[in-house]
Design a protein around this motif. Structure first.
Motif, short mmCIF file in Angstrom:
data_model
loop_
_atom_site.label_atom_id
_atom_site.label_comp_id
_atom_site.label_asym_id
_atom_site.label_seq_id
_atom_site.Cartn_x
_atom_site.Cartn_y
_atom_site.Cartn_z
N GLY A 18 0.91 -1.38 -0.14
CA GLY A 18 -0.08 0.08 -0.03
C GLY A 18 0.81 1.28 0.21
O GLY A 18 0.24 2.50 -0.05
N ILE A 19 2.22 0.98 -0.13
CA ILE A 19 3.12 2.42 -0.17
C ILE A 19 2.99 3.05 -1.40
O ILE A 19 2.65 2.21 -2.64
CB ILE A 19 4.68 1.84 0.01
N SER A 20 2.84 4.40 -1.47
CA SER A 20 2.32 4.88 -2.91
C SER A 20 3.58 5.14 -3.63
O SER A 20 3.33 5.79 -4.85
CB SER A 20 1.69 6.29 -2.38
N SER A 21 4.79 5.03 -3.56
CA SER A 21 5.81 5.42 -4.49
C SER A 21 7.15 4.79 -4.10
O SER A 21 7.26 4.23 -2.99
CB SER A 21 5.95 7.17 -4.31
N GLN A 22 8.11 4.78 -5.11
CA GLN A 22 9.48 4.13 -4.96
C GLN A 22 10.01 4.74 -3.92
O GLN A 22 10.94 4.20 -3.46
CB GLN A 22 9.84 3.91 -6.38
N ALA A 23 10.10 6.24 -4.16
CA ALA A 23 10.72 6.99 -3.05
C ALA A 23 10.56 6.40 -1.56
O ALA A 23 11.25 6.27 -0.79
CB ALA A 23 10.55 8.39 -3.48
N GLU A 24 9.10 6.20 -1.49
CA GLU A 24 8.79 6.04 -0.01
C GLU A 24 9.15 4.54 0.32
O GLU A 24 9.66 4.41 1.52
CB GLU A 24 7.28 6.09 0.20
N LEU A 25 9.11 3.75 -0.46
CA LEU A 25 9.73 2.63 -0.27
C LEU A 25 11.13 2.57 0.00
O LEU A 25 11.83 1.82 0.87
CB LEU A 25 9.36 1.44 -1.49
N ALA A 26 11.55 3.33 -0.88
CA ALA A 26 13.25 3.09 -0.71
C ALA A 26 13.84 3.72 0.91
O ALA A 26 14.71 3.22 1.21
CB ALA A 26 13.97 4.07 -1.79
N LYS A 27 12.92 4.64 1.22
CA LYS A 27 13.36 5.54 2.67
C LYS A 27 13.06 4.32 3.51
O LYS A 27 13.62 4.11 4.56
CB LYS A 27 12.31 6.34 2.65
N GLU A 28 11.88 3.44 3.29
CA GLU A 28 11.61 2.33 4.35
C GLU A 28 12.79 1.25 4.55
O GLU A 28 12.80 0.86 5.58
CB GLU A 28 10.21 1.68 3.92
N LEU A 29 13.28 0.93 3.43
CA LEU A 29 14.19 0.12 3.45
C LEU A 29 15.48 0.53 3.31
O LEU A 29 16.89 -0.29 3.39
CB LEU A 29 14.13 -0.82 2.09
N GLY A 30 15.86 1.82 3.43
CA GLY A 30 17.37 2.33 3.80
C GLY A 30 17.89 2.23 2.24
O GLY A 30 19.28 1.96 2.05
N ILE A 31 17.38 2.34 1.14
CA ILE A 31 17.86 2.12 -0.12
C ILE A 31 17.57 3.59 -0.86
O ILE A 31 16.64 4.13 -0.69
CB ILE A 31 17.17 1.20 -0.94
N ASN A 32 18.76 3.97 -1.30
CA ASN A 32 19.07 5.16 -2.25
C ASN A 32 18.61 5.18 -3.69
O ASN A 32 18.53 3.93 -4.22
CB ASN A 32 20.18 5.83 -2.02
N ARG A 33 18.43 6.34 -4.34
CA ARG A 33 17.91 5.94 -5.67
C ARG A 33 18.88 5.54 -6.50
O ARG A 33 18.62 4.69 -7.53
CB ARG A 33 17.40 7.66 -6.13
N SER A 34 20.36 5.65 -6.31
CA SER A 34 21.11 5.31 -7.07
C SER A 34 21.23 4.11 -6.99
O SER A 34 21.64 3.19 -7.86
CB SER A 34 22.65 6.11 -6.86
N GLY A 35 21.06 3.39 -5.84
CA GLY A 35 20.83 1.92 -5.41
C GLY A 35 20.02 1.26 -6.63
O GLY A 35 20.34 0.01 -7.15
N ILE A 36 18.79 1.89 -6.63
CA ILE A 36 17.53 1.33 -7.28
C ILE A 36 18.20 1.31 -8.92
O ILE A 36 17.89 0.55 -9.71
CB ILE A 36 16.39 2.08 -7.22
N THR A 37 18.73 2.32 -9.37
CA THR A 37 19.04 2.57 -10.68
C THR A 37 20.36 1.53 -11.11
O THR A 37 19.99 0.93 -12.11
CB THR A 37 19.80 4.00 -10.82
N HIS A 38 21.26 1.25 -10.04
CA HIS A 38 22.08 0.52 -10.24
C HIS A 38 21.62 -0.90 -10.39
O HIS A 38 21.88 -1.81 -11.32
CB HIS A 38 23.15 0.32 -9.24
N ALA A 39 20.59 -1.55 -9.58
CA ALA A 39 20.05 -2.63 -9.71
C ALA A 39 19.24 -2.95 -10.96
O ALA A 39 19.27 -3.91 -11.44
CB ALA A 39 19.30 -2.93 -8.40
N ARG A 40 18.72 -1.94 -11.46
CA ARG A 40 18.00 -1.93 -12.38
C ARG A 40 18.62 -2.11 -13.79
O ARG A 40 18.38 -2.90 -14.76
CB ARG A 40 17.08 -0.59 -12.87
N ASN A 41 19.73 -1.50 -13.71
CA ASN A 41 20.58 -1.54 -14.65
C ASN A 41 21.30 -3.10 -14.99
O ASN A 41 21.54 -3.51 -16.17
CB ASN A 41 22.00 -0.60 -14.87
#
Length: 217
Positions: A18-41
């Motif tokens: 029910g979390i509304s955004s990737q940014a909110e989820l990343a904050k919950e898990l202590g994951i930064n945006r660059s980490g998401i981009t790296h994993a996506r790549n």
């Protein structure tokens, strides 16, 4: 084109929590945006994400990776349901003076903690809908999703309700006077709507708004 594993995972997790955004989820898990981009790549789900998702939400690691199997792992025997799914219907609630657009088709489900819902009201009476119009800004903005408890129709002064008036559904703060109903907006550019006694038969209190979420684009 095959969808990236990380994009599939994020959609699955957002829907389940029910979390509304990737940014909110990343904050919950202590994951930064660059980490998401790296994993996506790399098109690969990092193992530490799996551990964090299990610790934070008790998600089944197999489900995290594949979407197969039970969503949650129970750490002790229990018959309780940790989460309940609430339907989001293909309808939009007007927070201004827009036209009535309502259908009963369910577009998706939002997951909420069962214990939290129980404190708010009966889950079977709840429905989620999207709001359009800006009359309730800044509390509720256009595009927000609101959770409505249809069992709460008794008016509490100042609370926010979804109200059907003829062929329009509005989201407003309500106050009940002896001979009229007042529908107020948080946006001061909108004047209150006064419904006199002869109009009250055309008013339907659909339910009280108990929660809202906002997706940032």
């Amino acid at each position: 084109m095959v969808e990236n594993k990380i994009d599939i995972l994020l959609k699955r997790i957002l829907n389940a929590t029910g979390i509304s955004s990737q940014a909110e989820l990343a904050k919950e898990l202590g994951i930064n945006r660059s980490g998401i981009t790296h994993a996506r790549n790399k098109n690969n789900i990092p193992e530490k994400w799996i551990v964090k998702l299990y610790r934070r939400f008790k998600f089944n690691p197999e489900w995290i990776e594949t979407g197969v199997g039970p969503v949650f792992l129970n750490t002790k025997p229990t018959n309780d349901i940790a989460y309940k799914q609430i339907p989001k219907v293909a309808a939009r609630l007007s927070a201004g003076t827009g036209s009535f657009e309502c259908g009963e088709e369910i577009t998706q489900y939002l997951s909420f903690q069962a214990a939290w819902l129980a404190r708010k009201g009966p889950a079977a009476s709840m429905v989620a809908m999207e709001v359009f119009g800006n009359s309730m800004e800044p509390v509720i903005r256009e595009g927000d999703t609101v959770l409505i408890d249809q069992s709460q129709k008794a008016i509490m002064a100042g609370a926010i309700y979804a109200v059907g008036v003829e062929d329009t559904i509005l989201v407003k703060r309500l106050e009940k006077h002896p001979d009229k109903l007042v529908l107020s907006s948080d946006n001061k550019d909108f004047e209150p709507i006064y419904l006199e006694a002869d109009m009250l038969s055309k008013v339907r209190i659909l339910g009280r708004v108990i929660w809202s979420s906002r997706e940032y684009r």
